[in-house]
Structures are given as structure tokens and as C-alpha cells.
Design an enzyme around this catalytic site. Structure first.
Site, short mmCIF file in Angstrom:
data_model
loop_
_atom_site.label_atom_id
_atom_site.label_comp_id
_atom_site.label_asym_id
_atom_site.label_seq_id
_atom_site.Cartn_x
_atom_site.Cartn_y
_atom_site.Cartn_z
N ASP A 156 9.71 -9.99 -1.49
CA ASP A 156 8.52 -9.65 -2.28
C ASP A 156 8.42 -10.57 -3.51
O ASP A 156 9.41 -11.25 -3.88
CB ASP A 156 8.64 -8.18 -2.72
CG ASP A 156 7.29 -7.51 -2.95
OD1 ASP A 156 6.27 -8.22 -3.04
OD2 ASP A 156 7.26 -6.27 -3.05
N ASP B 255 -1.57 -4.63 -0.06
CA ASP B 255 -1.04 -3.29 -0.36
C ASP B 255 -2.08 -2.23 -0.05
O ASP B 255 -1.78 -1.04 -0.07
CB ASP B 255 -0.66 -3.19 -1.85
CG ASP B 255 0.74 -3.75 -2.09
OD1 ASP B 255 1.44 -4.05 -1.11
OD2 ASP B 255 1.12 -3.88 -3.27
C1 DGJ Z 1 4.71 -4.65 -3.47
C2 DGJ Z 1 4.69 -4.61 -1.98
O1 DGJ Z 1 3.52 -5.15 -1.48
C3 DGJ Z 1 4.88 -3.16 -1.53
O2 DGJ Z 1 4.80 -3.06 -0.14
C4 DGJ Z 1 6.21 -2.68 -2.03
O3 DGJ Z 1 7.24 -3.40 -1.41
C5 DGJ Z 1 6.30 -2.82 -3.54
N1 DGJ Z 1 5.97 -4.14 -3.96
C6 DGJ Z 1 7.67 -2.47 -4.02
O4 DGJ Z 1 7.84 -2.72 -5.36
#
Ligand code: DGJ
Length: 740
Positions: free
Chosen positions: A480, A550
């Protein structure tokens, strides 16, 4: 004409060998000094003109002979305000000779001179099993500055271009602007530009606007690819180009850092696309003997509309870019805990989720954020990559062992490039955070970016990841990256080198990923950046899948995924089924619709499955089993966008397996009005004479459909589906039985 003879001899050799013309080829005619590069249904021609400049001759439908007239000639000055260098479609223009349009390269010499005139010097061609490559070298008319232009053609119909700028002078020169390539389109006043833009939670919005004289700049200045703009574009002709027909010139840049694509329509309605490093804040010194390589800029052409342009890109990504290409591994069905548990991950909770997920048919269990350091909220812990003992008192081993017993493999979330000021790592190495010394540091999500251009940071990240993967049986990392750069300072190196951070950071990132994969050949990696902030052809060389957004609301996802599919194969696009009301917009959508939307990519589950009822669990089990029967067609087949979600209250997608044995069609009714029936769906890409067994996922939604239909019936009269109300959806599989 001796050159002409050589050209004919080369062609003859191809014909007499009995072989069909290769799908990609580079041919040179020494008489005209023209190279013809062909790939798929595209030909791209370049030549050395009478001024010794390298110019574009042609970019369009495939030619099997030389284009006419084939002798390159520099264009005359159009007016005293528009000199020959701006009128001529140069392949790679230096800033010099009075060029007022976008140059590909701008250099500053130690004496203050900034004029660069790039003349053709020589060329080299190599043919290999993976494509044919051409290197053309240009040289400044006065100084020992060389630019090597690379061209490579790939069978699906893609031309890859990049450049290498080499300093053979005795002084230090500074590159102030460096593109990978300029691509010149034929002159026209009726072009329209399609691009993808958005923001967090709303990535991949497709926009098409008419091109007018001036610049349209697509870019990221953020240090990474960005949610706001993706390095992809397509240019069609207004009134002519559609999803299924008409010319499309398209391009995509392979770079995960700050990038720029400048689309310029000049005074003479010539359109040039110049792509590469972002010029903003850019400066890269080259000492004697040093060189700078640019990212790869990929280009293609089709006369069959936007749908075919996407399919060419998808095929190319599957065959050439992705890890494991030309046979990337199918994506397993993952369970991810983020939406279910947030930071509140612990041994008992994750095991309960894993047990339930396995019983549904899930293949990979992924623990998301929150398992390490003092990570209870997003205020602390990034940088401290040891297991949080309160949450996992026995370490990760018991969880991983149980996940394996359940028949799944195990994955874990990391955000290696980031640091919370509240972390042991920051207390030890505050100097590792990217910053302008003495200036306030801008935090985002309470975190700072580590300066990965530094070798010590690179070593630290590589070694903690290597240790994590070596000490635990980890099959998958979700990598991430949750903020952009703010103060890109690097005071540990001499002042002139500090802006090299834009290049060195990304190169180090790629090297870490490559090295990690080398040391752990079975490891798979997902590129995530708070959703789809880091998806590009650079990162996709090292990552098996990406997280597009997201935003997991199934209705929004239809548009997000549609936009994504214009630039990237849905085979890499992870899509989770999540709980309702959705966390973002509180929308409530039935489980089958959420599933079928997620099944159009790499299916995953992000719900709190422990709370699913018996009915929900049974439906999920069936749909997961169904997905496994169509997975390879969805992930690796050819995509046809039958109805785009933006155009109506309906969406339909179809995938056809590479070998044609299976096709699957998904239909979605967002919202019904006035009891209108769902529109007749006509399949595409099937064999007209072949007979297909028709297997609806929900027979009641496909009433009266014969059990077998020919390709021509499915593509001609088509099929009617019974979808009603809001958020109704279904899928139908066509299995090829025989030729009629
Ligand atoms: C952003 C990601 O896109 C989410 O799926 C998740 O992993 C969060 N970060 C966790 O902090």
C-alpha cells in the site's frame, strides 16, 4: 537504386521462406532512409529528412509496402513565427533552433548555453524472439551529447519507445526536461481526446473532449502515478470513432513517479503527444560519461474503435508486462479483512474470518493494516514491521498454519515506503523522512514518506520485507501507499543532485520489488495506493494485481471498473464484495449484484463473513464456485463492453476465452424505469458458425432461451433477459460445442 533492391530482397526473403508476414517487423529502406515498424494492425514510419533530422512519416493502419511518397523532407518555415523545426513532425526534438512547440529534451550546458540541435547519427537493429528492436542515435550538432532512441514492436500491436541521454562532453550538463518519446498524428481538426481522471474513491472516470489548438497536459506532480490522472490516453475522430469502429491512436506510459503527457495541437493542426518525466521541478545532472534513461512510452493504433484499443492493451499486458507473462497466474479468490475489522485485527478475529472464508471457497486469506508495531489507529506504527504482541501474542505462525490447514494461502498488508512520526523507526532515523530541512513537514494520514532514493532506506526496506517473507510462509503482499509527496528534499547529496529524487526513488522501488521477487519466486504482490493511485505499466511489471479503488459500492464500481478497463486488463483488477450499507455512501445493494460486479474482475471478499446468514452464505458459495468455472475467461479473455454504465441505467460486459471455447456475459440493471424491459443483448467476438451451449447462472432471468445457439444467433438477433427493479444482475455462459 541500390537501396530499393535491398528492401525488395528483404521482403522476398520473407515471402520465399513460405512464412506469413511476421506480426511485428522492422524494415529499413536505405534508399529513402525510412524505417517501417509494423505491429498487429499498425504501421509506424520514421525517416531521416534532408536536414538530417529524424521525423515521423506515418502512424496508422498497417502498410505492407512503403508509404508514398516515402522520401522524408523537413517542412518549410510556415511563417517567420513558425520555423521549420516546429512545422516538421520531429521524432525527438531538442529545445533549440527556435522550436516554440513542446520539445522532448531540454538541456543546460555549464556555460549557460541551452540550445540543443539533434541530428541523425546512426542506427542499429536487433531482432529477437520477443520482438524487434531498433536503436537510432541522434547527436547534438556541436556538443558531444547523444540521444539514443529505442523502438520495439510487439505482436499484439504495440510500439514501445524510450530514450537514453548520454553526456560525452567533458563537463556536467543538466537535463531540465526529458521525454521518452514524441508521437505525431496525422493533421486533423476533428480529434477527440479520451483520458482517465478522478480522485480518492472516484478513480478511473473516463472523459472525452474535442482537441483544440494548444496543450492538453495529463500529469502527476505527486511523486507517484496518482488517482487524479492515469498515464493513458486515446485519440479518436469526432463523429467517426465509437466503441466498435473508427480510428484510435492510444498511448500509455510505464512510470510510477511524477509523469507528464503533453498533447499539443499545433498551429497546423498537427497533433503531437510527448510523454515522459514530469518537467515540473525536474533537474538531472549528467557528469562526463553518464546517461539518463527515460520510462517506456507505449503506443498503438486500431481502426476498430475503443473496444479493440483496450483489447490490444490487455493482450499486450498479459503477454509482455505482467509477472509470469505470457502466462500470468490466474488471480486467486482472496479474503481481505480491512472493511470488516479496520485496524482491529487480532488472532481470534482473523481466524474466525478465515474459517468462514474457507468454507465459502476462498483461496487466499489476507490480513490488512493493523498487525504490526503500535498500530491501533493510523497515528502510529508505520516503519515498525514487527508483529504486535498484544494482537498476535503467538506471532503470525498459528494464524498462517491454520490458514494453510483450511486450504488457503496467506497474505499480509505492508506500506513499506511510509513512516509515522510516532514510530521507533522515526525516533531512530528522522533523517530518512523526505523533507526540506528546517521547513515544516506536511503530514497526510499522520504519516511521512521515506526517502527511498537513499540507499540506506532502500536496504532497510528490502531487508525487512525479505525477513518478513523468509520467516513466515507468506504467499502475497498487499503493498500500500497512502499519500503523495509534499516536501521532496534530499539534503544528503550535493545540491545539484537533489532533484534526482524523482528518478532514483522510483528506480529503487522497482529494484526492491524485482529483488524481492527474485529471492522469493513464488511471492505475489498487489499494488495499492489508497485505492488506484499506483496503477501503470511500470509497476505492473512487478505486481500481479492492483486495487483500483477504495470505493467498493457496487454501483459506483461499474463506472470505476469500466474506466479502468480502457487502460488495463480486468485480469489484474481486484474487486471485493463488501458489506451494506456501503461505508462510503450508505447505499444498500443486494448480495448477488455485489457479487456479479466483483466477478467481472479478480473476485475477492471484504465483508464480515462471520455475520452472513445461511442464505447469504449459500448464495456466496454458489457464486464463488461459478466464478471458478469462468475465472480464466474473465481474467485472460478478450473483453467486449456491450453497454457502458455511463450511457444508461444498464451495463453489460462480455468476455471471450483466448481459445474461444467459452464466453461469459454479465448484465446489470441499475434501476428500472416505467417497467421497460432490459435491452436485447448482442454478443460480440464469437464464431458465427460455431454452436454454443447456453448456460444461464439464473435460468429464471433468461426465460425461453434455447439450450444451444449459434454464434451468429447470439451476435445477430441476440438474447433477451428478464431483469427487473433496482440492482438486478445475472450472467450467462456460452460453451462452444462444435462448428455447425
Ligand atoms: C488503503 C487501502 O486501499 C485499503 O484497502 C486498506 O488497505 C487501507 N489502506 C489500510 O490502511
Amino acid at each position: 537504386m541500390p537501396g530499393r533492391k535491398v528492401y525488395l530482397v528483404l521482403l522476398a526473403a520473407l515471402v520465399t521462406s513460405g512464412a506469413a508476414l511476421p506480426q511485428s517487423a522492422i524494415r529499413y529502406d536505405p534508399a529513402t532512409r525510412v524505417w517501417q515498424l509494423s505491429a498487429g494492425e499498425m504501421t509506424y514510419e520514421i525517416g531521416v529528412n534532408d536536414q538530417n533530422g529524424l521525423q515521423t512519416m506515418y502512424w496508422g493502419p498497417r502498410l505492407e509496402g512503403p508509404s508514398t511518397p516515402a522520401t522524408p523532407k523537413a517542412y518549410p518555415e510556415a511563417a517567420s513565427f513558425d520555423p521549420s523545426v516546429s512545422a516538421t513532425p520531429l521524432e525527438y526534438a531538442g529545445w533549440g533552433g527556435g522550436i516554440p512547440t513542446q520539445p522532448a529534451l531540454k538541456i543546460s550546458f555549464p556555460d549557460g548555453n541551452r540550445s540543443l540541435l539533434l541530428d541523425y547519427l546512426d542506427s542499429k537493429q536487433t531482432d529477437g524472439p520477443n520482438g524487434n528492436q531498433l536503436e537510432i542515435t541522434l547527436r547534438d550538432r556541436l556538443a558531444e551529447v547523444y540521444v539514443h532512441l529505442f523502438y520495439k514492436v510487439y505482436a499484439p500491436g504495440i510500439l514501445a519507445r524510450w530514450s537514453q541521454i548520454e553526456n560525452r562532453t567533458k563537463g556536467v550538463i543538466t537535463v531540465e526536461q526529458a521525454a521518452s518519446a514524441t508521437l505525431n498524428l496525422p493533421p486533423s481538426t476533428s480529434y477527440e481526446l479520451s483520458s482517465l481522471s478522478g480522485r480518492w474513491g472516484a478513480e478511473w472516470q473516463l472523459h472525452t473532449v474535442p482537441l483544440v489548438p494548444g496543450h492538453s497536459v495529463l500529469e502527476s506532480r505527486r511523486g507517484s502515478t496518482s488517482h487524479q490522472s492515469n498515464p493513458w490516453l486515446a485519440i479518436g475522430r469526432t463523429g467517426e470513432t465509437t466503441e466498435t469502429a473508427g480510428p484510435v491512436w492510444f498511448a500509455e506510459l510505464g512510470w510510477s513517479g511524477s509523469w507528464q503527457i503533453d498533447v499539443e495541437q499545433t498551429f497546423s493542426h498537427r497533433v503531437k503527444i510527448t510523454g515522459g518525466y514530469n518537467n515540473f521541478d525536474f533537474s538531472y545532472p549528467l557528469g562526463p560519461g553518464e546517461s539518463l534513461k527515460t520510462p517506456i512510452f507505449y503506443a498503438g493504433y486500431t481502426s476498430k474503435g475503443h473496444g479493440e484499443a483496450s483489447r490490444i492493451l490487455h493482450r499486450f499486458q498479459q503477454q509482455q508486462i505482467l509477472p509470469g507473462a505470457p502466462h500470468p497466474k490466474p488471480r486467486p479468490i482472496i479474503y481481505n479483512s480491512w472493511e470488516a475489522t479496520g485496524f482491529n485485527v487480532n488472532e481470534a478475529g482473523q481466524l474466525a474470518l478465515a474459517e468462514k472464508a474457507a468454507s465459502l471457497g476462498v483461496e487466499r486469506m489476507v490480513i490488512d493494516d493493523g498487525w504490526f508495531g503500535q498500530r491501533v489507529t493510523d497515528h502510529a506504527g508505520l516503519g515498525d514491521w514487527y508483529v504486535n504482541q498484544t494482537k498476535f501474542p503467538h506471532g503470525l505462525k498459528p494464524v498462517i498454519d491454520r490458514v494453510h490447514q483450511l486450504g488457503m494461502d496467506f497474505g499480509i498488508w505492508v506500506e513499506p515506503e511510509m513512516i509515522n512520526p510516532d514510530s521507533d523507526l522515526y525516533r531512530k532515523h528522522p533523517e530518512w523522512a523526505m523533507n526540506f530541512p528546517g521547513r515544516p513537514r506536511t503530514e497526510a494520514r499522520n504519516q511521512l514518506v521515506l526517502n527511498l532514493a537513499r540507499d540506506d532506506v532502500k536496504q532497510y526496506i528490502l531487508s525487512f520485507l525479505d525477513k518478513l517473507v523468509s520467516e513466515n510462509d507468506i504467499a502475497f503482499l498487499k503493498w500500500d501507499y497512502n499519500r503523495n509527496w509534499s516536501e521532496p528534499g534530499w539534503d544528503a547529496v550535493p545540491l545539484p543532485e537533489q532533484k534526482e529524487i524523482y528518478v532514483r526513488y522510483i528506480n529503487n522501488l522497482c529494484e526492491i520489488l524485482a529483488e524481492l521477487r527474485k529471492r522469493h519466486p513464488k511471492l505475489e504482490i498487489e499494488s495499492c495506493s489508497g485505492g488506484g493511485g499506483r496503477v501503470d505499466l511500470g509497476i505492473l511489471r512487478y505486481t500481479d494485481e492492483v486495487w483500483p479503488s477504495d470505493n467498493t459500492d457496487a454501483l459506483d464500481r461499474l463506472s470505476i471498473q469500466d474506466g479502468f478497463s480502457h487502460a488495463y486488463t480486468l485480469g489484474v483488477m481486484v474487486a471485493w464484495v463488501t458489506d451494506v450499507p456501503n461505508f462510503l455512501d450508505r447505499r444498500i445493494i443486494p448480495l448477488q449484484f455485489r457479487f456479479t460486479v466483483a466477478m467481472t474482475g479478480a473476485l475477492g471478499i471484504g465483508s464480515d463473513v462471520t455475520k452472513w446468514t445461511a442464505d447469504e452464505s449459500a448464495l456466496a458459495t454458489n457464486l464463488i464456485a461459478f466464478y471458478k468455472t469462468i475465472r480464466s475467461t474473465v481474467q485472460q479473455g478478450a473483453l467486449y463492453r456491450l453497454i457502458a454504465p455511463e450511457t444508461s441505467e444498464q451495463t453489460a460486459l462480455e468476455y471471450v476465452a483466448e481459445d474461444g471455447h467459452q464466453a461469459v456475459l454479465f448484465a446489470f440493471l441499475h434501476s428500472q424505469h416505467y417497467g421497460e424491459p432490459f435491452q436485447t443483448l448482442r454478443a460480440q467476438g464469437l464464431e458465427p458458425a460455431a454452436l454454443y451451449r447456453v448456460k444461464p447462472l439464473d435460468p429464471l432471468k433468461a426465460p425461453g432461451l434455447p439450450q444451444e445457439m449459434t454464434g451468429s444467433e447470439l451476435m445477430g438477433p441476440g438474447i433477451s433477459l428478464h431483469l427487473i427493479g433496482d440492482y438486478d444482475s445475472t450472467a450467462i455462459v456460452f460453451e462452444k460445442v462444435e462448428h455447425k
